[in-house]
Motif scaffolding. Structure first.
Motif, short mmCIF file in Angstrom:
data_model
loop_
_atom_site.label_atom_id
_atom_site.label_comp_id
_atom_site.label_asym_id
_atom_site.label_seq_id
_atom_site.Cartn_x
_atom_site.Cartn_y
_atom_site.Cartn_z
N UNK A 67 -9.86 8.11 -25.98
CA UNK A 67 -9.39 8.35 -24.61
C UNK A 67 -8.66 7.10 -24.10
N UNK A 68 -7.75 7.31 -23.16
CA UNK A 68 -7.15 6.20 -22.44
C UNK A 68 -7.39 6.38 -20.95
N UNK A 69 -8.00 5.38 -20.35
CA UNK A 69 -8.23 5.38 -18.90
C UNK A 69 -7.23 4.41 -18.29
N UNK A 70 -6.35 4.93 -17.46
CA UNK A 70 -5.32 4.08 -16.88
C UNK A 70 -5.55 3.90 -15.37
N UNK A 71 -4.56 3.34 -14.68
CA UNK A 71 -4.81 2.83 -13.33
C UNK A 71 -3.55 2.91 -12.48
N UNK A 72 -3.20 4.15 -12.06
CA UNK A 72 -2.11 4.36 -11.11
C UNK A 72 -2.69 4.27 -9.70
N UNK A 73 -2.00 3.58 -8.81
CA UNK A 73 -2.47 3.40 -7.43
C UNK A 73 -1.57 4.01 -6.38
N UNK A 74 -0.33 4.36 -6.76
CA UNK A 74 0.62 4.84 -5.75
C UNK A 74 1.55 5.87 -6.40
N UNK A 124 -1.61 -0.07 0.64
CA UNK A 124 -1.05 0.47 -0.61
C UNK A 124 -1.20 1.99 -0.62
N UNK A 125 -2.45 2.46 -0.55
CA UNK A 125 -2.70 3.90 -0.64
C UNK A 125 -3.75 4.37 0.36
N UNK A 126 -3.91 3.61 1.45
CA UNK A 126 -4.98 3.91 2.42
C UNK A 126 -4.55 4.91 3.49
N UNK A 127 -3.94 5.98 3.05
CA UNK A 127 -3.66 7.12 3.94
C UNK A 127 -3.92 8.38 3.14
N UNK A 156 -11.94 7.29 -7.65
CA UNK A 156 -11.31 6.44 -6.64
C UNK A 156 -12.35 5.39 -6.32
N UNK A 157 -12.03 4.14 -6.64
CA UNK A 157 -12.98 3.05 -6.46
C UNK A 157 -12.84 2.41 -5.08
N UNK A 158 -13.97 2.15 -4.45
CA UNK A 158 -13.97 1.27 -3.30
C UNK A 158 -13.59 -0.13 -3.78
N UNK A 159 -12.64 -0.77 -3.10
CA UNK A 159 -12.21 -2.11 -3.50
C UNK A 159 -13.40 -3.08 -3.44
N UNK A 160 -13.59 -3.82 -4.50
CA UNK A 160 -14.74 -4.72 -4.58
C UNK A 160 -14.50 -5.98 -3.73
N UNK A 161 -15.57 -6.57 -3.23
CA UNK A 161 -15.43 -7.78 -2.39
C UNK A 161 -15.22 -9.04 -3.22
N UNK A 162 -14.12 -9.06 -3.96
CA UNK A 162 -13.79 -10.17 -4.85
C UNK A 162 -13.12 -11.28 -4.06
N UNK A 163 -13.41 -12.51 -4.44
CA UNK A 163 -12.72 -13.65 -3.81
C UNK A 163 -11.22 -13.49 -3.95
N UNK A 219 -10.51 -9.72 1.68
CA UNK A 219 -9.88 -9.68 3.01
C UNK A 219 -8.49 -9.05 2.96
N UNK A 220 -7.88 -9.09 1.79
CA UNK A 220 -6.52 -8.62 1.60
C UNK A 220 -6.46 -7.10 1.42
N UNK A 221 -7.41 -6.54 0.67
CA UNK A 221 -7.27 -5.16 0.21
C UNK A 221 -8.40 -4.21 0.61
N UNK A 222 -9.59 -4.73 0.94
CA UNK A 222 -10.72 -3.82 1.12
C UNK A 222 -10.62 -3.00 2.41
N UNK A 223 -10.82 -1.69 2.27
CA UNK A 223 -10.87 -0.76 3.39
C UNK A 223 -12.35 -0.51 3.73
N UNK A 224 -12.76 -0.52 5.01
CA UNK A 224 -14.16 -0.23 5.33
C UNK A 224 -14.59 1.13 4.78
N UNK A 225 -15.86 1.24 4.42
CA UNK A 225 -16.37 2.47 3.82
C UNK A 225 -16.20 3.68 4.73
N UNK A 226 -16.40 3.50 6.02
CA UNK A 226 -16.25 4.62 6.97
C UNK A 226 -14.83 5.17 6.93
N UNK A 227 -13.86 4.26 7.01
CA UNK A 227 -12.46 4.69 6.97
C UNK A 227 -12.11 5.25 5.59
N UNK A 228 -12.62 4.59 4.54
CA UNK A 228 -12.34 5.04 3.18
C UNK A 228 -12.82 6.45 2.94
#
Length: 372
Positions: free
Chosen positions: A209-216, A248-251, A272-279, A283-292
């Motif tokens: 299998x190939x698991x890829x990563x399209x975001x938009x 990016x894709x938060x709509x 669809x992954x919740x953006x991880x709280x990575x250093x 702050x740049x990419x994470x959407x709150x869980x409620x909105x997500x």
């Protein structure tokens, strides 16, 4: 494998006739010194460089927001699940191999930002030792080959991996995690040897299998579709993991549009992954869980059954947690996969606050976690 592209900000300015203010460029260079930039030529041409809010640009071009170091470089507990250098065994049935620290392009939201594109001692050094570990653990039914991006490796190396792993009788399937179909799809459809290798080892008795990563949706180009089609014709099913990303894709419209394009191309929506709280990511990419959750559910209302097969998932250090629903100020969660196999399928709830973005931000309803 040499991929044409850009690793310096000045190269982008020259090629696309843009000018970045001096002070901003100075700060961006600080970001790039810490986490390198590489934008494949093919992918750079998908960007509208005149639009400062272009979503494709946000995925791949450095941002001043990356100077914010809140968060962690290992949000999923990869270090504690490493049994050999480059081999992780978090979930009973799955072995994860990190075979390279290189990618076809460097996503700014990468959750392995700590190692991708920079010197590291976390990638696989001795494949044979990893192979012996897998052979000695018959509970392992599948191997995920990741990194970095394994498809940037020479085809001969990929063939060696597949050849040796295919000899392990208790492996039911082998997966590759790769963003090459997005960043440099011609590496797939122009390499007949690679496709022959996939055809050779992806058989009814043991599928590759190939698991890829399209975001938009704009990433699903004619070339990307051709790469996906080449993989499918070689017997390799393709699924997709999207990360929910701010600006990016938060709509709902964008997320639904992406799933429609993927399904039409023959790609199976997977997570669809919740953006991880990575250093330098949180702050740049994470959407709150409620909105997500609201975005995901509204997107699903626009989709047919095939296009909405994905699950909204948080890849926490304890396991993959599905965001099941929200009622009032409570969020309902379920362990889709878990380091502790006894918790798989267990439903639980937490108190939800508007800005919570991760399990650790949520307060238990009671003093002790209650599983249903």
């Amino acid at each position: 494998m040499k991929i044409p592209g850009f690793s310096r900000i000045e190269e982008i300015e020259s090629k696309f006739n843009i000018s970045i203010p001096k002070e901003e460029k100075k700060k961006l260079k600080r970001v790039v010194e810490k986490h390198p930039m590489f934008i494949p030529d093919y992918y750079a041409n998908l960007i509208n460089w005149e639009d400062p809010k272009d979503p494709i640009k946000n995925i791949i071009f450095p941002s001043l927001d990356e100077l914010n170091v809140s968060g962690s470089y290992d949000t999923s507990g990869e270090k504690e699940n490493t049994v050999l250098t480059g081999l992780q065994h978090k979930y009973r049935e799955t072995a994860l191999l990190l075979v390279t620290n290189r990618c076809a392009g460097y996503c700014r939201h990468c959750f392995r930002k700590r190692l991708v594109g920079i010197p590291t001692d976390e990638t696989l050094k001795l494949f044979d030792a990893a192979l012996e570990y897998i052979k000695g653990h018959p509970e392992i039914t599948n191997v995920l080959i990741s990194g970095g991006d394994p498809l940037v490796l020479p085809t001969d190396v990929i063939e060696y991996f597949l050849g040796e792993l295919s000899k392990v009788p208790h492996l039911k399937f082998i997966r590759f995690g790769s963003r090459v179909p997005v960043f440099y799809p011609m590496r797939i459809y122009e390499d007949e040897k690679l496709l022959d290798v996939f055809s050779k080892y992806s058989k009814p008795e043991r599928r590759v299998y190939l698991v890829t990563h399209f975001n938009h949706p704009r990433e699903v180009t004619r070339e990307a579709r051709k790469a996906v089609d080449s993989l499918i014709r070689s017997g390799v099913p393709v699924s997709n993991q999207t990360v929910l990303l701010k600006n990016v894709n938060d709509s709902p419209e964008t997320l639904a549009g992406l799933m429609k394009e993927l399904t039409s191309a023959g790609v199976i929506p997977y997570y669809v992954f919740q953006c991880r709280p990575v250093k330098r990511v949180k702050s740049h990419f994470q959407v709150p869980l409620k909105k997500g959750y609201e975005i995901v559910e509204k997107a699903k209302q626009m989709l047919d059954g095939h296009a909405k097969r994905f699950k909204y998932i948080m890849s926490h250090k304890t396991g993959k947690i599905e965001i099941v629903g929200i009622i009032g100020n409570e969020i309902y969660l379920k362990y889709h996969q878990c380091k502790n196999p006894k918790k798989v399928g267990k439903l639980f709830k937490r108190i939800l606050t508007p800005n919570a973005g991760w399990l650790d931000d949520l307060k238990p309803v009671n003093r002790e976690e209650v599983f249903v």
